[in-house]
Design an enzyme around this catalytic site. Sequence first.
Site, short mmCIF file in Angstrom:
data_model
loop_
_atom_site.label_atom_id
_atom_site.label_comp_id
_atom_site.label_asym_id
_atom_site.label_seq_id
_atom_site.Cartn_x
_atom_site.Cartn_y
_atom_site.Cartn_z
N SER A 1 -16.89 -69.51 -32.67
CA SER A 1 -17.54 -68.27 -32.33
C SER A 1 -18.84 -68.56 -31.58
CB SER A 1 -17.84 -67.49 -33.61
OG SER A 1 -18.86 -66.57 -33.38
N ALA B 1 -18.52 -81.72 -34.51
CA ALA B 1 -17.44 -82.09 -35.43
C ALA B 1 -16.10 -81.52 -34.95
CB ALA B 1 -17.75 -81.58 -36.84
N GLY C 1 -16.45 -75.25 -33.35
CA GLY C 1 -16.47 -75.96 -32.07
C GLY C 1 -17.81 -76.62 -31.80
N ILE D 1 -22.01 -67.32 -33.21
CA ILE D 1 -22.66 -68.12 -34.26
C ILE D 1 -23.32 -69.35 -33.64
CG2 ILE D 1 -22.21 -69.58 -36.29
CD1 ILE D 1 -20.21 -67.55 -37.21
N LYS E 1 -28.82 -96.93 -26.32
CA LYS E 1 -29.60 -97.12 -27.55
C LYS E 1 -29.31 -98.51 -28.11
CE LYS E 1 -30.08 -95.51 -32.27
NZ LYS E 1 -29.54 -94.63 -33.33
N GLU F 1 -28.12 -86.29 -31.41
CA GLU F 1 -28.21 -86.89 -30.08
C GLU F 1 -28.29 -88.41 -30.08
OE1 GLU F 1 -31.33 -84.50 -28.13
OE2 GLU F 1 -29.65 -83.22 -27.57
N ALA F 2 -28.39 -89.02 -31.25
CA ALA F 2 -28.44 -90.49 -31.29
C ALA F 2 -27.23 -90.97 -32.08
CB ALA F 2 -29.72 -90.96 -31.95
C1 LIG Z 1 -32.16 -82.00 -37.51
C2 LIG Z 1 -30.88 -82.69 -37.26
C3 LIG Z 1 -30.85 -83.81 -36.44
C4 LIG Z 1 -29.65 -84.51 -36.26
N1 LIG Z 1 -29.64 -85.64 -35.51
C5 LIG Z 1 -28.51 -86.39 -35.45
C6 LIG Z 1 -28.46 -87.61 -34.75
O1 LIG Z 1 -29.42 -88.02 -34.11
N2 LIG Z 1 -27.30 -88.29 -34.75
C7 LIG Z 1 -26.20 -87.86 -35.41
O2 LIG Z 1 -25.20 -88.56 -35.44
N3 LIG Z 1 -26.20 -86.67 -36.03
C8 LIG Z 1 -27.33 -85.94 -36.08
N4 LIG Z 1 -27.32 -84.74 -36.72
C9 LIG Z 1 -26.08 -84.20 -37.24
C10 LIG Z 1 -25.31 -83.53 -36.13
O3 LIG Z 1 -26.09 -82.58 -35.48
C11 LIG Z 1 -24.11 -82.85 -36.76
O4 LIG Z 1 -23.40 -83.79 -37.49
C12 LIG Z 1 -23.23 -82.31 -35.70
O5 LIG Z 1 -23.93 -81.47 -34.87
C13 LIG Z 1 -22.05 -81.64 -36.31
O6 LIG Z 1 -22.28 -80.34 -36.58
P1 LIG Z 1 -21.00 -79.47 -36.94
O7 LIG Z 1 -20.08 -79.51 -35.79
O8 LIG Z 1 -20.52 -79.90 -38.27
O9 LIG Z 1 -21.62 -78.03 -37.15
P2 LIG Z 1 -22.15 -76.92 -36.08
O10 LIG Z 1 -22.74 -77.54 -34.87
O11 LIG Z 1 -23.01 -76.00 -36.88
O12 LIG Z 1 -20.84 -76.15 -35.63
C14 LIG Z 1 -20.24 -75.19 -36.45
C15 LIG Z 1 -19.16 -74.47 -35.68
O13 LIG Z 1 -18.48 -73.60 -36.56
C16 LIG Z 1 -18.33 -72.34 -35.93
N5 LIG Z 1 -18.26 -71.29 -36.95
C17 LIG Z 1 -18.99 -71.20 -38.08
N6 LIG Z 1 -18.66 -70.08 -38.76
C18 LIG Z 1 -17.70 -69.46 -38.03
C19 LIG Z 1 -16.97 -68.25 -38.18
N7 LIG Z 1 -17.18 -67.42 -39.20
N8 LIG Z 1 -16.09 -67.93 -37.24
C20 LIG Z 1 -15.87 -68.75 -36.16
N9 LIG Z 1 -16.53 -69.91 -35.98
C21 LIG Z 1 -17.44 -70.24 -36.89
C22 LIG Z 1 -19.55 -72.21 -35.04
O14 LIG Z 1 -19.31 -71.28 -34.02
C23 LIG Z 1 -19.67 -73.63 -34.52
O15 LIG Z 1 -18.82 -73.78 -33.40
C24 LIG Z 1 -28.49 -84.03 -36.88
C25 LIG Z 1 -28.51 -82.87 -37.65
C26 LIG Z 1 -29.69 -82.21 -37.87
C27 LIG Z 1 -29.69 -80.98 -38.72
#
Ligand SMILES: Cc1cc2nc3c(=O)[nH]c(=O)nc-3n(C[C@H](O)[C@H](O)[C@H](O)COP(=O)(O)OP(=O)(O)OC[C@H]3O[C@@H](n4cnc5c(N)ncnc54)[C@H](O)[C@@H]3O)c2cc1C
Length: 498
Positions: A39, A16, A13, A42, A78, A49-50
């Site tokens: 979760s 993505a 959640g 986690i 932006k 943010e951009a």
């Molecule tokens: C330093 C940095 C800067 C960034 N800046 C930008 C930006 O400016 N612009 C941009 O477009 N993107 C940026 N990004 C990328 C952006 O942050 C990610 O693409 C976005 O946050 C997506 O993350 P996610 O949802 O894939 O993963 P996460 O945010 O890590 O979410 C993972 C989810 O999976 C769940 N989960 C994991 N394991 C389990 C489990 N065992 N049981 C239940 N739930 C579980 C967690 O609870 C969480 O809800 C940046 C990334 C980084 C690292």
Amino acid sequence: MRKQIRKVVVVGGGTAGWVTAALLRRVLGEPIEIELVESEEIGIVGVGEATIPPIQHVNAVLGLDEAEFLRETKSTIKLAIRFDNWRRQGDSYYHTFGAPGRSQAFCHFHHFWTRAQQAGQVSNLWEYDLNYLCCEAGRFAKLQAPDPLWELKYAYHFDASLYGKYLRKYSEQRGVRRTEGLIEEVRLNAESGFVESLVLRGGQVIEGDFFIDCSGIRGLLIHQKLNTGYEDWGHWLPCDRAMAVPSERFEQTLPYTRSIAHSAGWQWRIPLQHRNGNGLVYSSNHYSDDQAADILLNNLESKALAEPRIIRFRPGRTRKQWNRNVVSVGLSSGFLEPLESTSIYLIQAAVVRLLHFFPHAGVTPELVDEYNRQAQTEYELIRDFIILHYYLNERDDSPFWRDTRTMDVPERLKQKIELFRANGTLFQDQYDIFLEPSWLQVMLGQGVVPRDYHPLADSLTDEQLREKLANTKKLKLEPMTKMPAHDQFLEMFCGQKP
Ligand SMILES: Cc1cc2nc3c(=O)[nH]c(=O)nc-3n(C[C@H](O)[C@H](O)[C@H](O)COP(=O)(O)OP(=O)(O)OC[C@H]3O[C@@H](n4cnc5c(N)ncnc54)[C@H](O)[C@@H]3O)c2cc1C
């Protein structure tokens, strides 16, 4: 395996997960059940943010009200990224979402500009770009039915955690079921090898026909269970760590992101309505975490609001982003560092692609292969665009910059640079999100000057050329002078003061 898809389970959640759930629900509608498992224990990465302009198409598909979106996510506008110290220390250029001048058939504006430079009519190419002019003046307005000359393309800076909450509310109101719980086990079908259920701590079992892995860097399904494999691009993208910290907002909110290069990495500054987002992206081979924290905190331009937080990553991509009945979206599918703010775009692109290829009647190898082929090309093209910023530097102050300047870059990228250097030619690859004006600005900004220009630019006399450039500059300036300051726009549009 040909099994009709009735239920999709979204694992995670973060940004993505909620983008995926919202888009699937909106487009697929009621017949497909959608359940999202996350979760709180986690948590999420929460630093994205951009964004880049295609987010507006996604918001339109979701039917979001823009003013509400800006209010709820504390967004600002932006128009560009300003790159400081990237080519050389003390040097700056913008990569805007706009384009300089007005191109004519078969001959981009920059060819006329190059000819003028060579004839001694020296000017700054960006002064023919409305986005740049608005950045420098700190102004913004939504232009109604714009002449292409006056197009003002924009995206948003927003608070990542508020964006997630906003899309969660949107999704739940439309019937997405959210389950809180820690997934402890992923079960496969013994015959097909497809994922068939998740087991949560406490024993609850969640079944599904199709799974979207949005579990972040760990890739709970795609990597930990299916061992899909990862292509590491660390030899081209040297940064593998980030340190993020929020700070107090400035008196005036600028309508662009800043990217400030340091001796072994770079720092972002993202202005939001209520605070600034800051971070240092760096190479752990060159900076210790303590050094990185010092650099980040000493270069903040406003008071830090929290302790810096470290995020480790491995630049690269998941080999088969769709494997069996699992599609990886978000950080589980790869990460290309945030230099050009492409991760949230890649999330959206993955879901849009999945919607095109959605396996209503079951997963077939043809669907999977084509999805993976397109996703791979898109990732590689963004990767090359990011490498470009590092490779074309002229800095001589640290091994980091010397190494990136002399690295062996992908052949396709070398060809693009050489073509541009020869006579300013640019071309558009299929699936490349960055259009010609983006390549133009970064190549010029990083110091590549075309030796020649397109012969069509010779169709004007010297006097006509001078006039064309002067008129273009005047026309581009015109709408900007009537625009309000960025903060004033936000206040008028959102009905609240930033
Ligand atoms: C330093 C940095 C800067 C960034 N800046 C930008 C930006 O400016 N612009 C941009 O477009 N993107 C940026 N990004 C990328 C952006 O942050 C990610 O693409 C976005 O946050 C997506 O993350 P996610 O949802 O894939 O993963 P996460 O945010 O890590 O979410 C993972 C989810 O999976 C769940 N989960 C994991 N394991 C389990 C489990 N065992 N049981 C239940 N739930 C579980 C967690 O609870 C969480 O809800 C940046 C990334 C980084 C690292």
